[in-house]
Design a protein around this motif. Structure first.
Motif, PDB file in Angstrom:
ATOM      1  N   SER B  24       0.837  -1.203   0.000  1.00  0.00           N
ATOM      2  CA  SER B  24       0.000   0.000   0.000  1.00  0.00           C
ATOM      3  C   SER B  24       0.875   1.257   0.000  1.00  0.00           C
ATOM      4  O   SER B  24       1.574   1.547   0.980  1.00  0.00           O
ATOM      5  N   THR B  26      -0.086   4.345   0.192  1.00  0.00           N
ATOM      6  CA  THR B  26      -0.551   5.315   1.186  1.00  0.00           C
ATOM      7  C   THR B  26      -0.001   4.973   2.571  1.00  0.00           C
ATOM      8  O   THR B  26       0.546   5.841   3.278  1.00  0.00           O
ATOM      9  N   THR B  29       3.811   5.364   2.958  1.00  0.00           N
ATOM     10  CA  THR B  29       4.200   6.770   3.166  1.00  0.00           C
ATOM     11  C   THR B  29       3.998   7.177   4.623  1.00  0.00           C
ATOM     12  O   THR B  29       4.849   7.845   5.230  1.00  0.00           O
ATOM     13  N   TYR B 113      -7.802   4.344  -2.563  1.00  0.00           N
ATOM     14  CA  TYR B 113      -7.417   5.224  -1.460  1.00  0.00           C
ATOM     15  C   TYR B 113      -6.095   4.777  -0.831  1.00  0.00           C
ATOM     16  O   TYR B 113      -5.224   5.594  -0.520  1.00  0.00           O
ATOM     17  N   ASP B 115      -3.880   3.076  -2.302  1.00  0.00           N
ATOM     18  CA  ASP B 115      -2.863   3.002  -3.357  1.00  0.00           C
ATOM     19  C   ASP B 115      -2.226   1.602  -3.424  1.00  0.00           C
ATOM     20  O   ASP B 115      -1.017   1.452  -3.374  1.00  0.00           O
TER      21      ASP B 115
END
Lengths: 301, 165
Positions: B24, B26, B29, B113, B115
């Motif tokens: 993922s 998102t 990060t 959402y 990713d």
């Protein structure tokens, strides 16, 4: 550290998912009438529609207005159906563009657009999937040979849209132009359509033999346009009555398939337009000319 | 094994293996920004809130990531040839039970959402596969889309597309 509800909550979540969806077969539940699909974010709708074919998009376009809109957005992105050949005919009052699956497709295996100019001042644009019977074909052929020469094809919006539709839907390896009288509008239109097609083979057959009243500037303009199409391979089969001047303007030092029986050549090498045409043709990887003896041309130089 | 806790919008907690979360973009990060990979950080004490994903959907996402553990993670824009994407049998079976309800669509939105590119691609492809060989009215019925067109409008659109086979 915050207390973890993990195992229990995760199990509960899994259970609720299965219970909720366990009874859903391929069809939606009867009472589940909310339109979730149309409410997906736009970028996801685009992502989904980009994975379809034109045929799928045809059906989606009648589902709802929003879905129809996204189907139209996906058209330029989805894979085109690959066809072998586009044929563009312009014969005495009739214009026809055909898309063939294979070079030797039967009549009913091709898609065609026909524009009739014979009987009416306003051209009739007809989508056509092949002859119904031999008699119909014979009738068409008879008209084709006896009809009077029509004026230059008027490119109405209807015709342009139909031709663009074909080029958007199908990709092809080769385009053949037959007996076309290329006026500026037609050149601009097809130039625009073909501009983004790469590795295309373009063939012109007996194209510039229709109107004797057109002068050399007209010919050179057409030739210049042909050169600008940047075909991967360009086949030019002209009428022999044309002067060697025209042939020579497409000369390249290599990749010329020489053939015999070439009319006497005159080279107006002092004309700047000749050099310009030469320069543009140098960008065409392969050039095939009919009835030209490469050696004869070399000798003339 | 390092566990990182994900918190769904309905406040359900899911401890997930750190390795899985690399799928993922998102969450990856967030992990970097929160220094959760540092040895000195107590990752378990710092749950990651995912306010846009419900618990049941997050559960499915984790289930999918567990199955695809170790798969290469796509980077950058999706440059797959759309026509050549094939949904593997396991994924097909995974998506199918919820396909025509809201849950599969929520899973797709969550993939976007969070990713998770592979999940997003396969999920979208699975949806697009449901349209194959179906007529407009069939699609409407299966997905519960209201018919907005008059018969005349529908006929006009069909006529425009009459080259379709």
């Amino acid at each position: 550290m915050a207390p973890l509800k993990t195992c229990k909550t995760a199990k509960r979540a899994r259970a609720s998912f299965e219970v909720e969806n366990g009874s859903i077969s391929k069809k939606r539940k009867q009472n589940d009438c909310e339109d979730y699909f149309s409410n997906l974010p736009d970028d996801l709708l685009r992502e989904i529609f980009n994975k379809l074919t034109h045929t799928d998009l045809d059906e989606l376009s009648i589902v709802s207005r929003k879905i129809s809109y996204f189907a139209s957005l996906a058209r330029p992105i989805v894979e085109k159906e690959t066809m072998e050949l586009f044929e563009i005919h312009y014969h005495k009052g009739k214009f026809e563009i055909s898309v063939r699956k294979t070079r030797h497709s039967q009549e009913n295996e091709k898609y065609s657009l026909r524009v009739h100019l014979m009987k009416s001042a306003n051209p009739v644009c007809e989508k056509w999937k092949g002859w119904k019977n031999e008699m119909e074909k014979a009738k068409y052929d008879a008209k084709k040979t006896t009809g009077k020469i029509a004026p230059v094809l008027p490119l109405t919006n209807d015709i342009c849209n139909s031709i663009e539709y074909l080029f958007k839907r199908f990709s092809c390896k080769q385009i053949k132009f037959f007996s076309g009288l290329m006026d500026l509008n037609i050149m601009t239109f097809f130039g625009h359509i073909i501009a983004n097609v790469i590795n295309l083979n373009i063939e012109f057959i007996s194209m510039i033999n229709v109107r004797r009243e057109y002068n050399e500037i007209y010919y050179m303009r057409v030739l210049d346009w042909i050169a600008s199409l940047k075909a991967q391979t360009l086949y030019l089969y002209f009428n022999r009555q044309l002067t060697g001047k025209i042939y020579a303007s497409f000369l390249r030092e290599d990749n010329i398939n020489s053939q015999e029986d070439f009319p006497k050549v005159q080279f107006p090498s002092e004309e700047p337009i000749f050099f310009m045409a030469m320069l543009r043709c140098a960008e065409i990887p392969t050039l095939v000319l009919d009835k030209i003896s490469f050696l004869q041309i070399i000798k003339a130089f | 094994m390092v566990l990182i806790t994900l918190v769904s919008s309905d406040e359900q907690n899911f401890p997930v293996e750190r390795e899985l979360l690399k799928q993922s973009g998102t969450i990856e990060t967030l992990i970097v920004n929160m220094n959760l990979d540092d040895e000195d950080t107590d990752a378990a004490a710092m749950p990651i809130p995912l306010p846009n994903v419900k618990g049941d959907v997050l559960e499915k996402v984790i289930q999918w990531m567990e199955h695809h553990k170790g798969d290469p993670v796509k980077e950058g824009d999706n440059e797959d040839n759309n026509a050549e994407i094939v949904v593997p049998q396991w994924d097909d079976d995974f998506f199918k039970p919820a396909m025509y309800g809201s849950k599969h669509l929520e899973l797709t939105v969550a993939a976007s959402y969070l990713d998770i590119k592979n999940l997003l691609t396969l999920s979208c492809k699975a949806i697009s596969n449901t349209f194959k060989g179906k007529t407009g009215p069939q699609i409407r019925e299966e997905w519960g889309v209201p018919n907005e067109f008059t018969p005349e409008e529908e006929e006009a659109i069909r006529k425009e597309n009459e080259w379709s086979e």
